[in-house]
Design an enzyme around this catalytic site. Sequence first.
Site, PDB file in Angstrom:
ATOM      1  N   LYS A  14       0.826  -1.218   0.000  1.00 39.07           N
ATOM      2  CA  LYS A  14       0.000   0.000   0.000  1.00 39.07           C
ATOM      3  C   LYS A  14       0.853   1.258   0.000  1.00 39.07           C
ATOM      4  O   LYS A  14       0.674   2.147  -0.820  1.00 39.07           O
ATOM      5  CB  LYS A  14      -0.947   0.019   1.210  1.00 39.07           C
ATOM      6  CG  LYS A  14      -1.876  -1.175   1.302  1.00 39.07           C
ATOM      7  CD  LYS A  14      -2.834  -1.070   2.468  1.00 39.07           C
ATOM      8  CE  LYS A  14      -2.172  -1.025   3.827  1.00 39.07           C
ATOM      9  NZ  LYS A  14      -1.581  -2.281   4.282  1.00 39.07           N
ATOM     10  N   ARG A  89      -9.798   0.672   8.325  1.00 42.22           N
ATOM     11  CA  ARG A  89      -9.317  -0.658   8.722  1.00 42.22           C
ATOM     12  C   ARG A  89     -10.353  -1.422   9.527  1.00 42.22           C
ATOM     13  O   ARG A  89     -10.076  -2.557   9.948  1.00 42.22           O
ATOM     14  CB  ARG A  89      -8.054  -0.493   9.577  1.00 42.22           C
ATOM     15  CG  ARG A  89      -6.761  -0.727   8.797  1.00 42.22           C
ATOM     16  CD  ARG A  89      -5.616  -0.555   9.767  1.00 42.22           C
ATOM     17  NE  ARG A  89      -4.417  -1.243   9.393  1.00 42.22           N
ATOM     18  CZ  ARG A  89      -3.405  -0.682   8.740  1.00 42.22           C
ATOM     19  NH1 ARG A  89      -3.475   0.556   8.330  1.00 42.22           N
ATOM     20  NH2 ARG A  89      -2.305  -1.370   8.504  1.00 42.22           N
ATOM     21  N   ARG A 128      11.902  -5.523   5.502  1.00 37.78           N
ATOM     22  CA  ARG A 128      11.910  -4.093   5.834  1.00 37.78           C
ATOM     23  C   ARG A 128      12.402  -3.881   7.261  1.00 37.78           C
ATOM     24  O   ARG A 128      13.092  -2.908   7.549  1.00 37.78           O
ATOM     25  CB  ARG A 128      10.505  -3.510   5.655  1.00 37.78           C
ATOM     26  CG  ARG A 128      10.479  -2.008   5.905  1.00 37.78           C
ATOM     27  CD  ARG A 128       9.160  -1.374   5.513  1.00 37.78           C
ATOM     28  NE  ARG A 128       8.051  -1.879   6.306  1.00 37.78           N
ATOM     29  CZ  ARG A 128       6.778  -1.554   6.093  1.00 37.78           C
ATOM     30  NH1 ARG A 128       6.459  -0.730   5.124  1.00 37.78           N
ATOM     31  NH2 ARG A 128       5.819  -2.046   6.860  1.00 37.78           N
ATOM     32  N   ARG A 134      11.092   0.624  12.144  1.00 38.17           N
ATOM     33  CA  ARG A 134       9.735   0.291  12.578  1.00 38.17           C
ATOM     34  C   ARG A 134       9.709  -0.862  13.575  1.00 38.17           C
ATOM     35  O   ARG A 134      10.085  -1.984  13.255  1.00 38.17           O
ATOM     36  CB  ARG A 134       8.866  -0.014  11.362  1.00 38.17           C
ATOM     37  CG  ARG A 134       8.435   1.263  10.673  1.00 38.17           C
ATOM     38  CD  ARG A 134       7.495   1.016   9.538  1.00 38.17           C
ATOM     39  NE  ARG A 134       6.293   0.275   9.916  1.00 38.17           N
ATOM     40  CZ  ARG A 134       5.200   0.240   9.168  1.00 38.17           C
ATOM     41  NH1 ARG A 134       5.146   0.900   8.039  1.00 38.17           N
ATOM     42  NH2 ARG A 134       4.163  -0.457   9.569  1.00 38.17           N
ATOM     43  N   ARG A 146      -0.327  -8.622  13.433  1.00 41.07           N
ATOM     44  CA  ARG A 146      -0.894  -7.633  12.490  1.00 41.07           C
ATOM     45  C   ARG A 146      -1.753  -8.325  11.432  1.00 41.07           C
ATOM     46  O   ARG A 146      -2.823  -7.837  11.074  1.00 41.07           O
ATOM     47  CB  ARG A 146       0.242  -6.857  11.808  1.00 41.07           C
ATOM     48  CG  ARG A 146       0.902  -5.883  12.759  1.00 41.07           C
ATOM     49  CD  ARG A 146       2.271  -5.482  12.289  1.00 41.07           C
ATOM     50  NE  ARG A 146       2.257  -4.719  11.066  1.00 41.07           N
ATOM     51  CZ  ARG A 146       3.357  -4.453  10.344  1.00 41.07           C
ATOM     52  NH1 ARG A 146       4.535  -4.934  10.746  1.00 41.07           N
ATOM     53  NH2 ARG A 146       3.294  -3.726   9.274  1.00 41.07           N
TER      54      ARG A 146
HETATM   55  P1  B4P Z   1       3.839  -1.791   2.323  1.00 37.13           P
HETATM   56  O1  B4P Z   1       2.729  -2.767   2.146  1.00 37.13           O
HETATM   57  O2  B4P Z   1       3.878  -0.645   1.394  1.00 37.13           O
HETATM   58  O3  B4P Z   1       3.721  -1.464   3.859  1.00 37.13           O
HETATM   59  P2  B4P Z   1       2.737  -0.487   4.598  1.00 37.13           P
HETATM   60  O4  B4P Z   1       1.905   0.355   3.710  1.00 37.13           O
HETATM   61  O5  B4P Z   1       3.620   0.207   5.486  1.00 37.13           O
HETATM   62  O6  B4P Z   1       1.689  -1.420   5.317  1.00 37.13           O
HETATM   63  P3  B4P Z   1       1.362  -1.587   6.843  1.00 37.13           P
HETATM   64  O7  B4P Z   1      -0.035  -2.148   6.836  1.00 37.13           O
HETATM   65  O8  B4P Z   1       2.410  -2.417   7.459  1.00 37.13           O
HETATM   66  O9  B4P Z   1       1.499  -0.217   7.592  1.00 37.13           O
HETATM   67  P4  B4P Z   1       0.591   0.961   8.101  1.00 37.13           P
HETATM   68  O10 B4P Z   1       1.525   2.101   8.183  1.00 37.13           O
HETATM   69  O11 B4P Z   1      -0.654   1.152   7.287  1.00 37.13           O
HETATM   70  O12 B4P Z   1       5.289  -2.406   2.135  1.00 37.13           O
HETATM   71  C1  B4P Z   1       5.860  -3.404   2.942  1.00 37.13           C
HETATM   72  C2  B4P Z   1       7.218  -3.825   2.395  1.00 37.13           C
HETATM   73  O13 B4P Z   1       7.039  -4.570   1.189  1.00 37.13           O
HETATM   74  C3  B4P Z   1       8.154  -2.665   2.026  1.00 37.13           C
HETATM   75  O14 B4P Z   1       9.432  -2.941   2.528  1.00 37.13           O
HETATM   76  C4  B4P Z   1       8.178  -2.648   0.504  1.00 37.13           C
HETATM   77  O15 B4P Z   1       9.406  -2.220  -0.029  1.00 37.13           O
HETATM   78  C5  B4P Z   1       7.915  -4.093   0.172  1.00 37.13           C
HETATM   79  N1  B4P Z   1       7.229  -4.258  -1.110  1.00 37.13           N
HETATM   80  C6  B4P Z   1       6.188  -3.512  -1.570  1.00 37.13           C
HETATM   81  N2  B4P Z   1       5.789  -3.959  -2.778  1.00 37.13           N
HETATM   82  C7  B4P Z   1       6.597  -5.030  -3.098  1.00 37.13           C
HETATM   83  C8  B4P Z   1       6.669  -5.930  -4.197  1.00 37.13           C
HETATM   84  N3  B4P Z   1       5.849  -5.827  -5.262  1.00 37.13           N
HETATM   85  N4  B4P Z   1       7.590  -6.919  -4.158  1.00 37.13           N
HETATM   86  C9  B4P Z   1       8.418  -7.036  -3.107  1.00 37.13           C
HETATM   87  N5  B4P Z   1       8.415  -6.218  -2.032  1.00 37.13           N
HETATM   88  C10 B4P Z   1       7.511  -5.223  -2.024  1.00 37.13           C
HETATM   89  O16 B4P Z   1       0.105   0.525   9.571  1.00 37.13           O
HETATM   90  C11 B4P Z   1       0.979   0.312  10.652  1.00 37.13           C
HETATM   91  C12 B4P Z   1       0.200   0.236  11.981  1.00 37.13           C
HETATM   92  O17 B4P Z   1      -0.463   1.518  12.237  1.00 37.13           O
HETATM   93  C13 B4P Z   1      -0.940  -0.776  12.073  1.00 37.13           C
HETATM   94  O18 B4P Z   1      -0.490  -2.060  12.405  1.00 37.13           O
HETATM   95  C14 B4P Z   1      -1.809  -0.144  13.201  1.00 37.13           C
HETATM   96  O19 B4P Z   1      -1.273  -0.377  14.468  1.00 37.13           O
HETATM   97  C15 B4P Z   1      -1.706   1.353  12.929  1.00 37.13           C
HETATM   98  N6  B4P Z   1      -2.783   1.863  12.079  1.00 37.13           N
HETATM   99  C16 B4P Z   1      -2.596   2.473  10.855  1.00 37.13           C
HETATM  100  N7  B4P Z   1      -3.790   2.832  10.335  1.00 37.13           N
HETATM  101  C17 B4P Z   1      -4.741   2.441  11.233  1.00 37.13           C
HETATM  102  C18 B4P Z   1      -6.162   2.511  11.225  1.00 37.13           C
HETATM  103  N8  B4P Z   1      -6.839   3.036  10.196  1.00 37.13           N
HETATM  104  N9  B4P Z   1      -6.839   2.000  12.293  1.00 37.13           N
HETATM  105  C19 B4P Z   1      -6.177   1.479  13.328  1.00 37.13           C
HETATM  106  N10 B4P Z   1      -4.827   1.366  13.390  1.00 37.13           N
HETATM  107  C20 B4P Z   1      -4.111   1.846  12.354  1.00 37.13           C
END
Ligand code: B4P
Length: 193
Positions: A14, A89, A128, A134, A146
């Site tokens: 994402k 979410r 990552r 993180r 998660r």
């Molecule tokens: P991403 O998938 O881009 O990771 P993310 O957006 O950070 O997702 P995440 O769900 O973990 O985090 P968020 O900040 O929303 O990439 C992951 C890795 O994969 C990267 O290293 C990338 O380089 C790699 N990658 C991507 N595409 C690839 C491909 N095609 N091939 C290989 N590798 C690839 O949430 C974090 C925390 O915040 C949650 O757990 C929760 O505690 C809180 N939170 C956030 N929003 C919330 C909400 N709405 N409600 C409640 N809690 C919330």
Amino acid sequence: MFNLILFGPPGSGKGTQSEKLISKYGLKHLSTGDLLRSEIAVQTPLGLAVKSLMAEGKLVPDEIVIEMINSALDNNPHVNGFLFDGFPRTTAQAEALDKLLSQKGTEIALVLALQVRQQELVKRLLSRGRTSERADDVNEDIIAARIAEYEKKTAAVAEHYKEFGKVKYVQGEGSIDDIFNLLCEGIDEKKPA
Ligand code: B4P
């Protein structure tokens, strides 16, 4: 306004794809994960309240993220549209978002849902975790927590938008550019020229 949700489990790409999509379509990026991490970085009361929950891989309470999104919508009145990343979410967050957008005379146009197998999610997040600061990427138990939160509370969000025919599933494994092209095809089918 064209409002889009980029949806998928933790590690589905994402954040990665959002960066590319906002630059191509000129949308305002709203990532609740990034907003929460900025609150933690500057140690606001909100940041201190959510820090341990996030480090354990749990979702933070709905009221907190809904209020953050409400303020972000109010602070960006003149944008082409929003790309919501990591929000909503829970079904309660989705219902609150629909209401906030409708009060502004707009709505969600499309939900792009990235599909990635669990073993690939774990591999990406651990990878990552080796280079990022993180706390939630460092060990497999937290990553499993998660993914469990996603299955228990977040997967239902796609069902909510499916009722309105707004969900398009996209293969989230492969090269970042190939996945980006699939996402763009989904947007171009829906977005007015
Ligand atoms: P991403 O998938 O881009 O990771 P993310 O957006 O950070 O997702 P995440 O769900 O973990 O985090 P968020 O900040 O929303 O990439 C992951 C890795 O994969 C990267 O290293 C990338 O380089 C790699 N990658 C991507 N595409 C690839 C491909 N095609 N091939 C290989 N590798 C690839 O949430 C974090 C925390 O915040 C949650 O757990 C929760 O505690 C809180 N939170 C956030 N929003 C919330 C909400 N709405 N409600 C409640 N809690 C919330």
